[in-house]
Design a protein around this motif. Sequence first.
Motif, PDB file in Angstrom:
ATOM      1  N   SER A  68      14.749   0.407   0.287  1.00  0.00           N
ATOM      2  CA  SER A  68      14.130   1.608  -0.249  1.00  0.00           C
ATOM      3  C   SER A  68      15.094   2.449  -1.062  1.00  0.00           C
ATOM      4  N   ALA A  69      16.412   2.234  -0.880  1.00  0.00           N
ATOM      5  CA  ALA A  69      17.363   3.010  -1.661  1.00  0.00           C
ATOM      6  C   ALA A  69      17.223   2.703  -3.152  1.00  0.00           C
ATOM      7  N   GLY A  70      16.644   1.537  -3.479  1.00  0.00           N
ATOM      8  CA  GLY A  70      16.460   1.174  -4.867  1.00  0.00           C
ATOM      9  C   GLY A  70      15.077   1.477  -5.380  1.00  0.00           C
ATOM     10  N   GLY A  71      14.211   2.051  -4.564  1.00  0.00           N
ATOM     11  CA  GLY A  71      12.862   2.357  -5.012  1.00  0.00           C
ATOM     12  C   GLY A  71      11.850   2.159  -3.911  1.00  0.00           C
ATOM     13  N   GLN A  72      10.629   1.885  -4.299  1.00  0.00           N
ATOM     14  CA  GLN A  72       9.534   1.743  -3.343  1.00  0.00           C
ATOM     15  C   GLN A  72       9.754   0.533  -2.442  1.00  0.00           C
ATOM     16  N   PRO A  73       9.616   0.702  -1.126  1.00  0.00           N
ATOM     17  CA  PRO A  73       9.736  -0.449  -0.222  1.00  0.00           C
ATOM     18  C   PRO A  73       8.627  -1.477  -0.500  1.00  0.00           C
ATOM     19  N   PRO A  74       8.816  -2.718  -0.050  1.00  0.00           N
ATOM     20  CA  PRO A  74       7.756  -3.728  -0.205  1.00  0.00           C
ATOM     21  C   PRO A  74       6.477  -3.280   0.493  1.00  0.00           C
ATOM     22  N   ILE A  75       5.361  -3.419  -0.183  1.00  0.00           N
ATOM     23  CA  ILE A  75       4.067  -2.960   0.345  1.00  0.00           C
ATOM     24  C   ILE A  75       3.031  -4.051   0.136  1.00  0.00           C
ATOM     25  N   ILE A  76       2.250  -4.350   1.167  1.00  0.00           N
ATOM     26  CA  ILE A  76       1.140  -5.297   1.058  1.00  0.00           C
ATOM     27  C   ILE A  76      -0.018  -4.568   0.390  1.00  0.00           C
ATOM     28  N   PRO A  77      -0.459  -5.026  -0.780  1.00  0.00           N
ATOM     29  CA  PRO A  77      -1.468  -4.262  -1.525  1.00  0.00           C
ATOM     30  C   PRO A  77      -2.834  -4.265  -0.846  1.00  0.00           C
ATOM     31  N   HIS A  78      -3.605  -3.257  -1.196  1.00  0.00           N
ATOM     32  CA  HIS A  78      -4.928  -3.030  -0.614  1.00  0.00           C
ATOM     33  C   HIS A  78      -5.811  -4.267  -0.708  1.00  0.00           C
ATOM     34  N   HIS A  79      -5.806  -4.939  -1.849  1.00  0.00           N
ATOM     35  CA  HIS A  79      -6.744  -6.053  -2.050  1.00  0.00           C
ATOM     36  C   HIS A  79      -6.438  -7.245  -1.144  1.00  0.00           C
ATOM     37  N   ARG A  80      -5.227  -7.272  -0.557  1.00  0.00           N
ATOM     38  CA  ARG A  80      -4.858  -8.377   0.318  1.00  0.00           C
ATOM     39  C   ARG A  80      -5.509  -8.274   1.698  1.00  0.00           C
ATOM     40  N   TRP A  81      -5.985  -7.091   2.059  1.00  0.00           N
ATOM     41  CA  TRP A  81      -6.562  -6.947   3.398  1.00  0.00           C
ATOM     42  C   TRP A  81      -7.967  -6.378   3.404  1.00  0.00           C
ATOM     43  N   GLN A  82      -8.428  -5.762   2.344  1.00  0.00           N
ATOM     44  CA  GLN A  82      -9.605  -4.900   2.347  1.00  0.00           C
ATOM     45  C   GLN A  82     -10.899  -5.605   2.757  1.00  0.00           C
ATOM     46  N   GLN A  83     -11.739  -4.844   3.432  1.00  0.00           N
ATOM     47  CA  GLN A  83     -13.124  -5.237   3.700  1.00  0.00           C
ATOM     48  C   GLN A  83     -13.918  -5.154   2.411  1.00  0.00           C
ATOM     49  N   HIS A  84     -13.646  -4.114   1.648  1.00  0.00           N
ATOM     50  CA  HIS A  84     -14.245  -3.913   0.327  1.00  0.00           C
ATOM     51  C   HIS A  84     -13.305  -3.008  -0.465  1.00  0.00           C
ATOM     52  N   ALA A  85     -13.502  -2.954  -1.756  1.00  0.00           N
ATOM     53  CA  ALA A  85     -12.686  -2.075  -2.586  1.00  0.00           C
ATOM     54  C   ALA A  85     -12.964  -0.624  -2.228  1.00  0.00           C
ATOM     55  N   PRO A  86     -12.008   0.278  -2.461  1.00  0.00           N
ATOM     56  CA  PRO A  86     -12.254   1.699  -2.189  1.00  0.00           C
ATOM     57  C   PRO A  86     -13.500   2.197  -2.918  1.00  0.00           C
TER      58      PRO A  86
ATOM     59  N   ARG B  58      -5.366   4.191   1.376  1.00  0.00           N
ATOM     60  CA  ARG B  58      -5.968   4.845   0.215  1.00  0.00           C
ATOM     61  C   ARG B  58      -4.882   5.282  -0.764  1.00  0.00           C
ATOM     62  N   ASP B  59      -5.249   5.362  -2.009  1.00  0.00           N
ATOM     63  CA  ASP B  59      -4.334   5.784  -3.069  1.00  0.00           C
ATOM     64  C   ASP B  59      -3.716   7.129  -2.681  1.00  0.00           C
ATOM     65  N   TRP B  60      -2.370   7.192  -2.628  1.00  0.00           N
ATOM     66  CA  TRP B  60      -1.715   8.402  -2.136  1.00  0.00           C
ATOM     67  C   TRP B  60      -1.821   9.578  -3.097  1.00  0.00           C
ATOM     68  N   HIS B  61      -2.328   9.349  -4.278  1.00  0.00           N
ATOM     69  CA  HIS B  61      -2.556  10.463  -5.205  1.00  0.00           C
ATOM     70  C   HIS B  61      -3.811  11.258  -4.845  1.00  0.00           C
ATOM     71  N   PHE B  62      -4.575  10.773  -3.848  1.00  0.00           N
ATOM     72  CA  PHE B  62      -5.785  11.457  -3.394  1.00  0.00           C
ATOM     73  C   PHE B  62      -5.629  11.864  -1.929  1.00  0.00           C
ATOM     74  N   THR B  63      -6.258  12.977  -1.575  1.00  0.00           N
ATOM     75  CA  THR B  63      -6.167  13.534  -0.219  1.00  0.00           C
ATOM     76  C   THR B  63      -6.685  12.559   0.832  1.00  0.00           C
ATOM     77  N   GLY B  64      -5.986  12.504   1.964  1.00  0.00           N
ATOM     78  CA  GLY B  64      -6.416  11.691   3.091  1.00  0.00           C
ATOM     79  C   GLY B  64      -7.499  12.377   3.905  1.00  0.00           C
ATOM     80  N   GLU B  65      -7.783  11.797   5.067  1.00  0.00           N
ATOM     81  CA  GLU B  65      -8.859  12.313   5.932  1.00  0.00           C
ATOM     82  C   GLU B  65      -8.291  12.681   7.299  1.00  0.00           C
TER      83      GLU B  65
END
Length: 311
Positions: free
Chosen positions: A24-42, A218-225
Motif C-alpha cells: 500500500s505504500a506504493g498506492g492502492q492495495p490489491p482489491i478483488i473487483p465487484h464483478h468478481r463476486w456480485q449477485q448483480h451489478a450495483p 459499493r463505489d466509495w465515492h457514494f455514501t454507504g448505509e
Amino acid sequence: MTLPFPGVRWLMPLWLLLPAGLSSAGGQPPIIPHHRWQQHAPLGVPADAARRNLKAGESFTFKTLALRVLETRTEQRQGKPVDVVQLEVTAGDHRQTFDVREGGAFNALSYHVAVVAIYGPGELGAGLVALEVATLQSLPPQVANSDAAGGAAMRLRIPHTISHVTLHHTGDAKPLLPTDDPAQRLRNLQAWGARERNWWDVPYHFLLDLEGRVYEGRDWHFTGETNTTYDPGGHFLVSVMGNYDVQQPTPAQLAAIADMMAWAIRENGLSVDAIGGHYHYASTGCPGKYLRPFLEDGSLKRMVAERLARR
C-alpha cells in the motif's frame, strides 16, 4: 494474540509479505473487483440527495429543506395494517405536514421525498424512519414523478467527500470460518440488503475476509448505509466479514485494515485522526469487542502511520 480457531494454520497473503514500498505504500492495495463476486451489478441512480434514519422528534436539513419526523403510527387500510409517518416539511416561511405510508413518496417545493421504510418493533432499526430527499432536477423522471419510494433499483447514489475512515464488521449471526466462501457471504449480503433494506448495493465500501483479501463493495465515492442513526456521509467504510464479538481478527486482517486505511487517508488528504469505529458515531458495539481494542489503544493508528511514513 489468540487466534479464533485453534489448530487452523492461517496463511498470510503474499502481497502482505512484500517489502515496504511494494504494497500500500506504493498506492492502492490489491482489491478483488465487484464483478468478481456480485449477485448483480450495483443498482440505484446518482442524485443530489441525502438519506437519514430518524426517530420521532428528530430532524435534518438538506440544502433549504428541513424534514422532521413528528410521529409514526399503524393504520388499518383496506383491512391491512399500514405503517404511516407524519412529516413536517419546512423551507423558509413555508411549512407543511404530510402523512405518508411506508414506501410512499411525494414532492414538496423543488424536492422529492421518499419514505423508504418505517421499522417497527422486532425489526432491525426499530423506531427509525428511513428517508431520502433529493432535488427534483437531479432525478430521472421515473423517480421524480413517482408517488412510491420503490425498491433498491430506485434508491439514490449519494456523492460525498471523505472526511472519516471508519471500521465496521458485518456482524453476522455466525462467525466467518476458514471453510466459508467469502464471495457467497457478499452475495448474500447484497441480496438481503436489496430485499430487506432497499439498499442499492452492499452497505460498505470495502470488505475483508479471514486471509486479509480485500473485496470491492459499493463505489466509495457514494455514501454507504447504516441500520443506526449516524450519517455515513463522508465515511470511508472498511468492514471485516464475520462477527468480532465472537471471533478474533487474524494478523492478515489487521494488516489489510491498516493498508486500506493508509491508502484512504493518502487518497483523501486526511490524517490518522480521521480513523474511528462505527461505535464512535452511533449507539452500537460495532466493530465488535475483539476489534475495538485496536482502535482504543492506538495500535491501529500506529500501524497506519507506519505505512504512511514509508513514502
